[in-house]
Design an enzyme around this catalytic site. Structure first.
Site, PDB file in Angstrom:
ATOM      1  N   ALA A   1       0.809  -1.217   0.000  1.00 37.23           N
ATOM      2  CA  ALA A   1       0.000   0.000   0.000  1.00 37.23           C
ATOM      3  C   ALA A   1       0.844   1.269   0.000  1.00 37.23           C
ATOM      4  CB  ALA A   1      -0.929   0.011   1.217  1.00 37.23           C
ATOM      5  N   LYS A   2       2.103   1.165   0.438  1.00 41.11           N
ATOM      6  CA  LYS A   2       3.029   2.295   0.484  1.00 41.11           C
ATOM      7  C   LYS A   2       2.415   3.518   1.160  1.00 41.11           C
ATOM      8  CE  LYS A   2       5.643   0.795  -3.567  1.00 41.11           C
ATOM      9  NZ  LYS A   2       4.811  -0.354  -3.981  1.00 41.11           N
ATOM     10  N   ARG A   3       1.833   3.320   2.327  1.00 35.37           N
ATOM     11  CA  ARG A   3       1.189   4.410   3.045  1.00 35.37           C
ATOM     12  C   ARG A   3       2.214   5.233   3.827  1.00 35.37           C
ATOM     13  NH1 ARG A   3      -2.399   3.250  -0.229  1.00 35.37           N
ATOM     14  NH2 ARG A   3      -4.517   2.663   0.393  1.00 35.37           N
TER      15      ARG A   3
END
Length: 290
Positions: free
Chosen positions: A108-110
């Protein structure tokens, strides 16, 4: 790291993610299969680019590789593009993997600050969340400490995180290499190593994302990845050009921590289950060979 960091999940009677991943890598091998339902792949499989095609694609990959891979890594953006129906498919995939004891990495690379980062952590790392995965990828470029809500919640719930450190996209060096001997990437690596001091055992639960095709950058930036004592997620195996031999040469003494990640190279063998399994097995054999 704050002096009063929460106790790890193991202290609270729950096995940390790093320990679970280490056991899976030892038992199955160091392969992570990315589940990337790209429109081109859906078409190649004879599937419609809709929620039903997404579901059939995702569950077929899980069925094919679940017994071979140490983890699967669904690419969240390719589910988000289908709106709520796509996210429902992702929830189903995560639940099915959990039922089959297959570890998951939500790609998700949040990354954000304050209450927003806490909300992201709640979505991906909280017990009972429909999107709860075993781990999630995070972006530290608002400052590593901005990730604190996710770092602490992962420790509390026995989950893990993979923090972007050194990526192989052409734009990456313009940020990650800045600072030379005191590069941004080096600071992220050192911060992850400090976080892993809270975890006992051989592998901590704070991993890094390091591209399989970064080549000599690790040596040039003098990054000590072995000292991180965390898993190293290495995307780029196969279709993006990296081979298992490249991973051994690039990561050196840190290779035992590497979770080699392949997506298109395996997924393009579908939709036949046997062909998918064979493709995953070939990749796994390469990662295991000396």
């Amino acid at each position: 790291m704050p002096e009063q960091a929460p106790a790890s999940a193991e202290v609270q009677g729950r096995e940390p993610f790093g320990s679970r991943l280490g056991a899976a890598m030892a038992a199955r091998g160091p392969l992570c299969v990315g589940i990337d339902p790209h429109p081109v792949l859906l078409k190649a499989w004879g599937l419609d680019d809709d929620a039903d095609g997404l579901r059939r694609f995702s569950l077929t990959v899980l069925e094919a590789v679940g017994s071979l891979a140490a983890a699967i890594k669904p690419q969240v953006a390719l589910y988000e593009r289908h709106g709520s129906a796509g996210m429902a498919v992702l929830e189903e995939l995560l639940a099915e993997a959990r039922d089959e004891s297959v570890l998951t990495i939500a790609d998700a690379k949040r990354g954000d600050i304050g209450s927003t980062m806490a909300a992201y952590a709640d979505a991906w790392l909280r017990d009972g969340s429909p999107l709860a995965a075993d781990s999630v990828t995070l972006s530290p470029y608002l400052g590593f400490e901005s990730l604190r809500p996710a770092l602490d919640l992962a420790a509390e719930t026995g989950r893990g995180v993979f923090v972007l450190a050194l990526t192989s996209n052409p734009e990456g060096p313009s940020v990650q290499h800045v600072g030379g001997a005191d590069s941004v990437a080096r600071r992220i690596v050192e911060a992850a190593a400090a976080e892993n001091r809270r975890y006992p055992g051989s592998l901590g639960s704070v991993g890094l994302v390091v591209g399989a095709t970064v080549g000599s950058a690790l040596a040039e930036l003098e990054l000590d990845l072995a000292a991180v004592r965390g898993p190293l997620l290495a995307p780029g195996l196969g279709a993006q050009g990296a081979t298992p031999a490249d991973l051994r040469a690039t990561f050196g003494t840190a290779y035992p921590q590497v979770l080699g990640t392949s997506s298109r190279d395996i997924l393009s063998a579908g939709p036949d289950l046997g062909s998918l399994r064979d493709a995953a097995q070939r990749t796994l054999d390469g990662l295991r060979s000396e």
